[in-house]
Write an enzyme that holds these catalytic residues in place. Structure first.
Site, PDB file in Angstrom:
ATOM      1  N   HIS A 220       2.334 -10.414  -3.115  1.00  0.00           N
ATOM      2  CA  HIS A 220       2.972 -10.241  -1.809  1.00  0.00           C
ATOM      3  C   HIS A 220       2.061 -10.490  -0.624  1.00  0.00           C
ATOM      4  CE1 HIS A 220       0.726  -6.513  -1.872  1.00  0.00           C
ATOM      5  NE2 HIS A 220       1.048  -6.292  -0.632  1.00  0.00           N
TER       6      HIS A 220
HETATM    7  N1  UDP Z   1       4.560  -0.700  -6.482  1.00  0.00           N
HETATM    8  C1  UDP Z   1       5.791  -0.162  -6.817  1.00  0.00           C
HETATM    9  N2  UDP Z   1       6.816  -1.028  -7.133  1.00  0.00           N
HETATM   10  C2  UDP Z   1       6.660  -2.378  -7.141  1.00  0.00           C
HETATM   11  C3  UDP Z   1       5.383  -2.908  -6.812  1.00  0.00           C
HETATM   12  C4  UDP Z   1       4.351  -2.045  -6.467  1.00  0.00           C
HETATM   13  O1  UDP Z   1       5.953   1.056  -6.844  1.00  0.00           O
HETATM   14  O2  UDP Z   1       7.634  -3.091  -7.410  1.00  0.00           O
HETATM   15  C5  UDP Z   1       3.483   0.235  -6.114  1.00  0.00           C
HETATM   16  C6  UDP Z   1       2.213   0.032  -6.870  1.00  0.00           C
HETATM   17  O3  UDP Z   1       2.255   0.688  -8.108  1.00  0.00           O
HETATM   18  C7  UDP Z   1       1.185   0.612  -5.920  1.00  0.00           C
HETATM   19  C8  UDP Z   1       1.750   0.277  -4.572  1.00  0.00           C
HETATM   20  O4  UDP Z   1       3.133   0.019  -4.766  1.00  0.00           O
HETATM   21  O5  UDP Z   1       1.109   2.010  -6.050  1.00  0.00           O
HETATM   22  C9  UDP Z   1       1.039  -0.926  -4.056  1.00  0.00           C
HETATM   23  O6  UDP Z   1       1.661  -1.397  -2.976  1.00  0.00           O
HETATM   24  P1  UDP Z   1       1.516  -2.921  -2.481  1.00  0.00           P
HETATM   25  O7  UDP Z   1       1.093  -3.775  -3.596  1.00  0.00           O
HETATM   26  O8  UDP Z   1       2.787  -3.213  -1.767  1.00  0.00           O
HETATM   27  O9  UDP Z   1       0.391  -2.793  -1.360  1.00  0.00           O
HETATM   28  P2  UDP Z   1      -1.185  -2.830  -1.364  1.00  0.00           P
HETATM   29  O10 UDP Z   1      -1.688  -1.826  -2.346  1.00  0.00           O
HETATM   30  O11 UDP Z   1      -1.611  -4.221  -1.655  1.00  0.00           O
HETATM   31  O12 UDP Z   1      -1.543  -2.440   0.034  1.00  0.00           O
END
Ligand code: UDP
Length: 371
Positions: A220
């Site tokens: 994403h």
């Molecule tokens: N996550 C979730 N469902 C999904 C994809 C990710 O619950 O379909 C969770 C994942 O397990 C983690 C968090 O969302 O705890 C990560 O968020 P994201 O990847 O959007 O953001 P980043 O960590 O890169 O800031």
């Protein structure tokens, strides 16, 4: 009694805030008011986390999403400022590196309300990432900097924070608290082929087994979705890994779905809608490998004993690369495929408590209450 205004708005912040919020509820002498900016608003990007993670509904619900970074951040700034004036918190608590993080911190600092930043000190050293700008600026205007890792503390020291009248602390990573706490609630996502949903799980790290017969992927980050060349290379690599290494399950972020359609690309993997945290934990606990450009998912792979191949050129979680648990392959099609083949089914073990062992939330709340 300190009154804390917590500002959240995006998926990873709901997960991080849920464990701190629980610790606040279990601690006498501290009050929390929750503000949701609305940055993520779909049922499966927002509501599901409040339903699953036992968090109170936010007392203040804004409806700010879409538009440019400047427009979104500006609108948040205006409305968060009003909320601070009205609710008079003693402190504002922000998480991570989104526009909601920066807007919350900036609105507070301008009103002379102290700011605590959870996930302080992380750096990718790539200022082309919107998240990097948000992190650097938020740290600059925070006086309580809760670092998840030793590397984050070192980054702040290198930026001269040791000479400032602020507190740099290392309580550990609240995402490990969440992974440990919620792993017992793991549930298979709906819509998976039966061959995948019948996979045996192995518990969280230290007790896990060899991993299952599929790959879980997430994608994403703007640097991948907004660059057609990078996106095409990643989609091709995922399709090939799906055919040649193991079935790939991809809960598809709305931004990525739109970008793939716009670029006229075809995803030939098992795509499902974004899943709740309980379903995500199930996928992490049952897969044989994680492919991701997410910050949080890189660590969650580790918490569940899975190797991770990261679709980025840098990571803020350098200790995982040093520990051999994570390999950075960027958006290079051949490298992604080769690394997926090499790491599939490999176990990783957290021997060094790199992330604090799941006690971060209480340590943060103890600091906030001054105990
Ligand atoms: N996550 C979730 N469902 C999904 C994809 C990710 O619950 O379909 C969770 C994942 O397990 C983690 C968090 O969302 O705890 C990560 O968020 P994201 O990847 O959007 O953001 P980043 O960590 O890169 O800031």
């Amino acid at each position: 009694m300190p009154r804390i205004l917590t500002v959240i708005g995006a998926r990873p912040q709901f997960i991080k805030a849920s464990v701190v919020s629980r610790a606040i509820q279990q601690t006498a002498g501290i009050e929390e008011i929750m503000l949701h900016t609305g940055q993520h608003f779909d049922a499966n990007m927002s509501d599901v986390f409040f339903n699953q993670l036992g968090m109170p509904r936010p007392a203040i619900q804004l409806d700010i999403h879409g538009g440019s970074h400047g427009e979104m951040t500006g609108r948040m700034l205006t409305e968060i400022e009003q909320a601070i004036v009205e609710h008079k918190p003693d402190r504002v608590l922000v998480y991570g590196d989104t526009n909601s993080t920066l807007a919350g911190a900036l609105a507070a600092a301008k009103l002379h309300v102290p700011v605590a930043h959870v996930e302080a000190g992380l750096r990718s050293f790539n200022t082309a990432m919107p998240e990097e700008i948000n992190r650097i600026l938020t740290d600059q205007i925070s006086d309580l900097l809760f670092c998840p890792t030793a590397a984050a503390v070192n980054n702040l020291n290198a930026e001269g924070f040791g000479q400032k009248p602020v507190r740099v602390l290392q309580p550990g990573d609240v995402m490990q608290d969440a992974a440990l706490f919620f792993s017992r609630h793991a549930v298979a996502p709906k819509g998976l082929p039966s061959m995948i949903s019948a996979t045996e799980g192995h518990g969280t790290s230290r007790t896990n087994g060899d991993g299952g017969g599929f790959i879980v992927a997430t994608l994403h980050r703007a640097e991948n979705t907004d660059d057609p060349e990078r996106l095409a290379a990643i989609v091709t690599a995922l399709n090939r890994a799906h055919r040649e290494v193991a079935p790939v399950v991809l809960p598809l972020h709305p931004r990525t779905r739109a970008a793939v359609e716009r670029a006229g690309l075809t995803l030939a993997v098992t795509t499902i809608d974004p899943v709740g945290y309980f379903e995500m934990v199930w996928l992490l606990n049952h897969c044989g490998l994680v492919l991701t450009d997410s910050g949080g998912v890189q660590k969650e792979a580790f918490f569940f004993g899975r190797a991770c191949v990261t679709l980025r050129d840098q990571t803020e979680w350098v200790e995982l690369v040093e520990a051999g648990a994570n390999e950075l392959v960027g958006a290079d099609q051949a490298r992604i495929e080769e690394a997926a083949r090499r790491h599939f089914g490999r176990r990783v073990v957290d021997t060094d408590h790199l992330y604090g062992g799941g006690k971060a939330a209480q340590a943060i709340v103890d600091t906030l209450t001054g105990s």
